[in-house]
Motif scaffolding. Structure first.
Motif, mmCIF file in Angstrom:
data_model
loop_
_atom_site.group_PDB
_atom_site.id
_atom_site.type_symbol
_atom_site.label_atom_id
_atom_site.label_comp_id
_atom_site.label_asym_id
_atom_site.label_seq_id
_atom_site.Cartn_x
_atom_site.Cartn_y
_atom_site.Cartn_z
ATOM 1 N N LEU A 185 31.043 -19.373 -15.866
ATOM 2 C CA LEU A 185 29.721 -18.947 -16.307
ATOM 3 C C LEU A 185 28.827 -18.609 -15.116
ATOM 4 O O LEU A 185 28.696 -19.384 -14.177
ATOM 5 N N GLY A 186 28.207 -17.420 -15.162
ATOM 6 C CA GLY A 186 27.230 -17.036 -14.161
ATOM 7 C C GLY A 186 27.781 -16.438 -12.898
ATOM 8 O O GLY A 186 27.017 -15.969 -12.044
ATOM 9 N N ALA A 187 29.108 -16.427 -12.747
ATOM 10 C CA ALA A 187 29.711 -15.895 -11.535
ATOM 11 C C ALA A 187 29.810 -14.376 -11.597
ATOM 12 O O ALA A 187 29.753 -13.769 -12.675
ATOM 13 N N ASP A 188 29.988 -13.743 -10.444
ATOM 14 C CA ASP A 188 30.286 -12.320 -10.407
ATOM 15 C C ASP A 188 31.741 -12.112 -10.789
ATOM 16 O O ASP A 188 32.617 -12.901 -10.423
ATOM 17 N N ILE A 189 32.000 -11.040 -11.548
ATOM 18 C CA ILE A 189 33.358 -10.691 -11.934
ATOM 19 C C ILE A 189 33.713 -9.366 -11.274
ATOM 20 O O ILE A 189 32.864 -8.482 -11.157
ATOM 21 N N GLY A 190 34.961 -9.245 -10.814
ATOM 22 C CA GLY A 190 35.298 -8.170 -9.904
ATOM 23 C C GLY A 190 36.146 -7.047 -10.462
ATOM 24 O O GLY A 190 37.030 -7.256 -11.289
ATOM 25 N N LEU A 191 35.887 -5.836 -9.965
ATOM 26 C CA LEU A 191 36.692 -4.647 -10.221
ATOM 27 C C LEU A 191 37.372 -4.232 -8.926
ATOM 28 O O LEU A 191 36.732 -4.164 -7.874
#
Length: 381
Positions: A185-191
């Protein structure tokens, strides 16, 4: 990302980074407080999931407050001196099932036929739709009816490896991420920076013990790089397993008499993407339209053919198909940096993450060896 929506009912289990311990703590929620229940019996979430009665243990476990839910849920992620939520799984293998819904099946065929080129997607979608329509929606995977549809598609030159795992006897199961690498929760998610056509995938994630027993459920975002996987299914690992590309949370809802498999089978997931450009995307995924029962997916993943001594968490796939245009007609949706993704379901709360490039997300540096050393130093092993 300050709004807080954690499960409000039942028995929940999760993890936080404890500023006091300078390591992960196993937690539950009670009366608006985050309660640390870490002990030698419950040093990890994995340990609790291996018990005969995980929900009963958590319900009665002694613990201490680490602060209010709001304070912990809104604390900056990745800052060691602030207690903040982590992904709720730890030592479990992170597995995922793909192409488990008719709608997403068709979109996977489109990705393959377009060879990763979004400009070709609309034409192919129209052609496939005119031939298939909704004929796949109520087919039981692996059935005789599914075989007849398969034969018809072959004759039309439209058979695909995605349809094979969608309606054939064997489900697609792949490794989504490494142990301890998922974000919460609340973290950055990456591409991955090579991708120019991608989307979120809102999914239910089951928590399964080493014996194959399903003990709980949570939410997940199985980020999809449509152009990378569309060029070749052999690029699946490159497309799926990247830094911060797997989000799970906010917490595991443990099964008891208030929540169980039937709730999972009937869950309605909602997805909202809000861009810095003002763009808003709303989507849904209805679990009652899945083409394989979740228990069948678990049985195809863990059993005599493949053991997981620390259990698994298993993404069940999504009905969501991102066909709404964002920039150019016919090209559908794709992420932009800074997008806020929210995935919600009744009883499971909301998983909220911000989209960045994997190369710009916080690096994953806390692995299994670090966890073992940390627990040992705290006298928990």
């Amino acid at each position: 990302m300050n709004a807080v929506d954690l499960p409000k009912d039942g028995v929940v289990l999760g993890r936080v980074w404890s500023s006091d311990a300078q390591g992960p703590a196993v937690v539950t929620l009670r009366d608006g407080e985050v309660i640390d229940i870490t002990s030698k019996t419950a040093a990890t979430v994995r340990d609790i999931c291996e018990l005969d009665d995980p929900s009963g243990f958590v319900r009665n476990a002694s613990g201490r407050s680490l602060g209010s839910v709001e304070a912990v849920a809104t604390a900056p992620v990745g800052v060691p001196d602030r207690t903040h939520f982590l992904s709720p799984c730890d030592l479990q293998a992170i597995k995922a099932c793909g192409v488990t819904f008719a709608g997403s099946m068709v979109e996977r065929v489109i990705e393959e036929k377009a060879a990763g080129d979004p400009s070709k997607a609309a034409e192919i979608r129209d052609r496939i739709g005119s031939l298939i329509g909704d004929s796949l929606r109520n087919i039981e995977a692996g059935s005789e009816t599914a075989q007849l549809v398969k034969n018809a598609l072959i004759q039309e030159g439209l058979w695909s490896q995605y349809l094979e795992v969608g309606i054939g006897p064997d489900a697609e199961v792949f490794s989504k991420a490494q142990v301890l690498s998922s974000v919460g929760l609340g973290a950055d998610i990456g591409l991955h920076p090579i991708s120019k056509w991608n989307n979120p995938e809102p999914e239910i994630v089951l928590t399964v013990s080493s014996k194959g027993r399903i003990v709980g459920a949570t939410l997940g975002n199985d980020v999809n790089l449509r152009d990378v996987e569309g060029r070749s299914a052999l690029l699946l690992s490159k497309a799926k397993d990247n830094n911060a590309s797997c989000a799970i949370g906010p917490m595991i809802r443990l099964f008891d008499d208030t929540y169980g498999m039937n709730d999972v089978r009937n869950a309605e997931l909602t997805l909202t993407v809000r861009g810095e450009d003002g763009f808003v995307l709303n989507g849904r995924s209805s679990m009652n339209q899945i083409s394989r029962d979740p228990e069948n997916l678990v049985a195809q993943t863990i059993g005599r053919h493949h053991q997981y001594p620390d259990g698994i968490v298993l993404f069940l796939g999504t009905l969501f198909a991102p066909t709404e245009d964002r920039d150019h007609p016919g090209e559908g949706f794709t992420h932009k940096i800074g997008d806020i993704v929210e995935i919600s379901a009744a009883g499971l709360g909301t998983l909220r993450n911000r989209v960045k490039l994997s190369t710009e997300c916080r690096e994953w540096t806390f692995g299994a060896s670090h966890l073992m050393r940390n627990l040992a130093a705290r006298g928990l092993l």
